[in-house]
Design an enzyme around this catalytic site. Sequence first.
Site, short mmCIF file in Angstrom:
data_model
loop_
_atom_site.label_atom_id
_atom_site.label_comp_id
_atom_site.label_asym_id
_atom_site.label_seq_id
_atom_site.Cartn_x
_atom_site.Cartn_y
_atom_site.Cartn_z
N VAL A 236 -52.64 82.71 18.28
CA VAL A 236 -53.15 83.85 17.52
C VAL A 236 -53.29 85.06 18.44
O VAL A 236 -53.89 84.96 19.52
CB VAL A 236 -54.52 83.54 16.88
CG1 VAL A 236 -54.98 84.71 16.01
CG2 VAL A 236 -54.46 82.26 16.05
N LYS A 237 -52.74 86.17 18.00
CA LYS A 237 -52.88 87.43 18.74
C LYS A 237 -53.97 88.26 18.09
O LYS A 237 -53.97 88.46 16.87
CB LYS A 237 -51.56 88.21 18.73
CG LYS A 237 -51.67 89.59 19.39
CD LYS A 237 -50.41 90.41 19.16
CE LYS A 237 -50.55 91.81 19.76
NZ LYS A 237 -49.39 92.68 19.46
#
Length: 349
Positions: A236-237
């Site tokens: 996840v960014k």
Amino acid sequence: MPAIEELLGSEAEYLLSHECQTFPKENLYLPGPDFVDRVYKSTDRSPVVLRNLQSLFDHGRLGGTGYLSILPVDQGIEHSAGASFAPNPMYFDPENIIKLALESECNAVASTVGALGSISRDYAHKIPFIAKINHNELLSYPNTHDQIMFGSVQQAYNMGAVAVGATIYFGSEGSNRQIQEVAQAFQYAHELGLGTILWAYLRNPMFKTAFGDYHLSSDLTGQAIHLSASLQADIVKQKLPTLNGGYNALAFGKTHDKVYTELTSDHPIDLTRYQVANSYMGRAGLINSGGGSAERDLNEAVKTAVINKRAGGMGLIMGRKAFQRPMQEGSEIIQAVQDVYTDESISLA
């Protein structure tokens, strides 16, 4: 290159000596050389997904550490090619994006299906590709906050990508549709053996107030990360949090007093630790974004990396701070960030 302490300046002691009293580090699934075996292998991911994720972790200067340094250059669509590449016009040519990632010894390069597809036969076997399949298109007027599909999972697979990337604007009018589209795309990506990376951004004009920009609030960004893990994002960014209390300030949704009294503090490492906790306690790796380009890019990039690493994050995904400068200078900034993750003296808070 100046030492990390020099680059942090007056904040060095504040960031390097902090001890987290919120979520104990022993409760986190931390990055390491065995992360695929220790964490991802317990999931329902296929052996092909595990192989592609392992190839991502094994490439580049951080190969074998469990940390990731990814060059993302997908700004030409949302921010316009002119806004993105005019500071350094060589990057109108996608090949130079790949050359920067190779020069900087990144784990992977993330870009549009069009950009990566234009040079895939020459480079897909030299550096892992992350093909971004949706974007916000801002040529339409008036602008809207929406993510629409520009490419397909099948295209990413055909060009030799190891993973697909997608963005959801949580909180936007189109977020429900985006969630459904990305869920379907990620399911198909895993069926084909590709990893999945979600840009978990918030986007709602009401989140920006006179008291602060709650797009960067730890509680709201943390929930976006939790939703991303629920969509089976492998990584996840998220943007680095700079404040907290979004639920209370905006008077919506549900939260709990302990989020603010016990599970976070006002320290940036604790705010980011809350993001890691929301990624299933680190089972879905958290990578923070490097942000836009500014005068003190090197210092800010190193600071972000220190916060991410000490919070329990998995690395940095940094684009504009690098590609909007001459290639050598951009490469030096990326490698200064990598130095943070290879420096064993910078430990988990």
